[in-house]
Design a protein around this motif. Structure first.
Motif, PDB file in Angstrom:
ATOM      1  N   SER A  19      -3.831  -3.317  -2.830  1.00  0.00           N
ATOM      2  CA  SER A  19      -2.501  -3.855  -2.593  1.00  0.00           C
ATOM      3  C   SER A  19      -1.508  -3.064  -3.431  1.00  0.00           C
ATOM      4  CB  SER A  19      -2.457  -5.338  -3.002  1.00  0.00           C
ATOM      5  OG  SER A  19      -1.145  -5.848  -2.845  1.00  0.00           O
ATOM      6  N   SER A  20      -0.309  -2.905  -2.914  1.00  0.00           N
ATOM      7  CA  SER A  20       0.711  -2.172  -3.655  1.00  0.00           C
ATOM      8  C   SER A  20       1.335  -3.020  -4.759  1.00  0.00           C
ATOM      9  CB  SER A  20       1.791  -1.659  -2.708  1.00  0.00           C
ATOM     10  OG  SER A  20       2.415  -2.750  -2.052  1.00  0.00           O
ATOM     11  N   ASN A  21       1.145  -4.353  -4.675  1.00  0.00           N
ATOM     12  CA  ASN A  21       1.736  -5.209  -5.712  1.00  0.00           C
ATOM     13  C   ASN A  21       0.966  -6.523  -5.852  1.00  0.00           C
ATOM     14  OD1 ASN A  21       3.014  -7.359  -3.963  1.00  0.00           O
ATOM     15  ND2 ASN A  21       3.972  -5.526  -3.115  1.00  0.00           N
ATOM     16  N   LEU A  22       1.144  -7.157  -6.988  1.00  0.00           N
ATOM     17  CA  LEU A  22       0.456  -8.406  -7.300  1.00  0.00           C
ATOM     18  C   LEU A  22       0.990  -9.581  -6.486  1.00  0.00           C
ATOM     19  CD1 LEU A  22      -1.812  -9.386  -9.107  1.00  0.00           C
ATOM     20  CD2 LEU A  22      -0.151  -9.769 -10.927  1.00  0.00           C
ATOM     21  N   GLN A  23       2.246  -9.512  -6.075  1.00  0.00           N
ATOM     22  CA  GLN A  23       2.833 -10.599  -5.290  1.00  0.00           C
ATOM     23  C   GLN A  23       2.048 -10.828  -3.996  1.00  0.00           C
ATOM     24  OE1 GLN A  23       5.114 -12.697  -6.281  1.00  0.00           O
ATOM     25  NE2 GLN A  23       5.165 -13.816  -4.357  1.00  0.00           N
ATOM     26  N   ASN A  24       1.576  -9.755  -3.350  1.00  0.00           N
ATOM     27  CA  ASN A  24       0.789  -9.912  -2.120  1.00  0.00           C
ATOM     28  C   ASN A  24      -0.500 -10.679  -2.391  1.00  0.00           C
ATOM     29  OD1 ASN A  24       2.730  -8.429  -0.821  1.00  0.00           O
ATOM     30  ND2 ASN A  24       1.502  -6.576  -0.644  1.00  0.00           N
ATOM     31  N   ILE A  25      -1.118 -10.430  -3.536  1.00  0.00           N
ATOM     32  CA  ILE A  25      -2.343 -11.148  -3.915  1.00  0.00           C
ATOM     33  C   ILE A  25      -2.035 -12.635  -4.097  1.00  0.00           C
ATOM     34  CG2 ILE A  25      -4.175 -11.363  -5.640  1.00  0.00           C
ATOM     35  CD1 ILE A  25      -4.380  -8.719  -4.108  1.00  0.00           C
ATOM     36  N   TYR A  26      -0.943 -12.944  -4.790  1.00  0.00           N
ATOM     37  CA  TYR A  26      -0.564 -14.352  -4.997  1.00  0.00           C
ATOM     38  C   TYR A  26      -0.305 -15.065  -3.671  1.00  0.00           C
ATOM     39  CZ  TYR A  26       0.034 -13.327  -9.986  1.00  0.00           C
ATOM     40  OH  TYR A  26      -0.168 -12.964 -11.277  1.00  0.00           O
ATOM     41  N   ILE A  27       0.392 -14.398  -2.765  1.00  0.00           N
ATOM     42  CA  ILE A  27       0.660 -14.993  -1.447  1.00  0.00           C
ATOM     43  C   ILE A  27      -0.658 -15.283  -0.737  1.00  0.00           C
ATOM     44  CG2 ILE A  27       1.576 -14.509   0.866  1.00  0.00           C
ATOM     45  CD1 ILE A  27       3.819 -12.888  -0.609  1.00  0.00           C
ATOM     46  N   SER A  28      -1.561 -14.318  -0.773  1.00  0.00           N
ATOM     47  CA  SER A  28      -2.858 -14.487  -0.119  1.00  0.00           C
ATOM     48  C   SER A  28      -3.637 -15.653  -0.712  1.00  0.00           C
ATOM     49  CB  SER A  28      -3.680 -13.202  -0.232  1.00  0.00           C
ATOM     50  OG  SER A  28      -4.941 -13.375   0.347  1.00  0.00           O
ATOM     51  N   GLN A  29      -3.647 -15.754  -2.024  1.00  0.00           N
ATOM     52  CA  GLN A  29      -4.390 -16.831  -2.682  1.00  0.00           C
ATOM     53  C   GLN A  29      -3.788 -18.197  -2.371  1.00  0.00           C
ATOM     54  OE1 GLN A  29      -4.406 -15.529  -6.789  1.00  0.00           O
ATOM     55  NE2 GLN A  29      -6.253 -14.315  -6.492  1.00  0.00           N
ATOM     56  N   GLN A  30      -2.477 -18.272  -2.241  1.00  0.00           N
ATOM     57  CA  GLN A  30      -1.820 -19.549  -1.950  1.00  0.00           C
ATOM     58  C   GLN A  30      -1.962 -19.959  -0.487  1.00  0.00           C
ATOM     59  OE1 GLN A  30       2.194 -18.751  -3.176  1.00  0.00           O
ATOM     60  NE2 GLN A  30       1.780 -19.181  -5.338  1.00  0.00           N
ATOM     61  N   LYS A  31      -1.857 -18.999   0.423  1.00  0.00           N
ATOM     62  CA  LYS A  31      -1.834 -19.314   1.855  1.00  0.00           C
ATOM     63  C   LYS A  31      -3.151 -19.063   2.576  1.00  0.00           C
ATOM     64  CE  LYS A  31       3.094 -18.851   2.407  1.00  0.00           C
ATOM     65  NZ  LYS A  31       4.152 -18.508   3.346  1.00  0.00           N
ATOM     66  N   GLY A  32      -4.092 -18.362   1.926  1.00  0.00           N
ATOM     67  CA  GLY A  32      -5.368 -18.079   2.572  1.00  0.00           C
ATOM     68  C   GLY A  32      -5.259 -17.123   3.733  1.00  0.00           C
ATOM     69  N   ILE A  33      -4.330 -16.171   3.619  1.00  0.00           N
ATOM     70  CA  ILE A  33      -4.142 -15.177   4.672  1.00  0.00           C
ATOM     71  C   ILE A  33      -4.077 -13.788   4.046  1.00  0.00           C
ATOM     72  CG2 ILE A  33      -2.961 -16.728   6.274  1.00  0.00           C
ATOM     73  CD1 ILE A  33      -0.289 -15.471   5.326  1.00  0.00           C
ATOM     74  N   TRP A  34      -4.244 -12.782   4.867  1.00  0.00           N
ATOM     75  CA  TRP A  34      -4.069 -11.397   4.439  1.00  0.00           C
ATOM     76  C   TRP A  34      -3.597 -10.597   5.628  1.00  0.00           C
ATOM     77  CZ3 TRP A  34      -3.384  -9.398  -0.080  1.00  0.00           C
ATOM     78  CH2 TRP A  34      -3.438  -8.014  -0.251  1.00  0.00           C
ATOM     79  N   SER A  35      -2.975  -9.478   5.354  1.00  0.00           N
ATOM     80  CA  SER A  35      -2.547  -8.546   6.389  1.00  0.00           C
ATOM     81  C   SER A  35      -2.746  -7.143   5.841  1.00  0.00           C
ATOM     82  CB  SER A  35      -1.075  -8.783   6.736  1.00  0.00           C
ATOM     83  OG  SER A  35      -0.686  -7.978   7.823  1.00  0.00           O
TER      84      SER A  35
END
Length: 122
Positions: A19-35
């Protein structure tokens, strides 16, 4: 789109997701999604349908750590998410986070990737 129960006699697949940034990881952990980028979609969807389970190991570029790992629980669809704010991402898919903590690369230096000239996994 959910995966059937574990497919017997099928391989387990593992992918390092950068991932280019940690924010994407946090979003994924909260919402259970990835792109991911469209260039990765065919490989991940193929693994999802042809494997008993697909594990995704996440790392933010330049962090020196893995940020945790998850199991891919759906194929990648056409629906896009605005959560990442990048037009370069493809469809969204569901992930089930198994571990949500940083693991320094040094703890995995004994793992070598035979498909990448036996380089360390990081």
């Amino acid at each position: 789109c959910k995966s059937p129960s574990p497919r017997q006699n099928m391989p387990v697949r593992y992918f390092i997701m950068k991932s280019s940034n940690l924010q994407n990881i946090y979003i994924s952990q909260q919402k259970g999604i990835w792109s991911t980028t469209p260039s990765n979609e065919r490989k991940l969807n193929g693994a999802f349908w042809e494997s008993s389970v697909v594990y995704l190991i996440f790392s933010v570029q330049g962090s020196g750590c893995f940020q945790g790992f998850a199991r891919m629980v759906s194929a990648i669809g056409c629906e896009k998410s605005q959560d990442w704010g990048s037009p370069g991402f493809g469809g969204v898919f569901k992930v089930d986070w198994i571990r949500k903590e940083s693991i320094p690369f040094q703890f995995a230096h004994h793992l070598l990737n035979p498909w990448n000239d036996s380089k360390k996994v990081q």
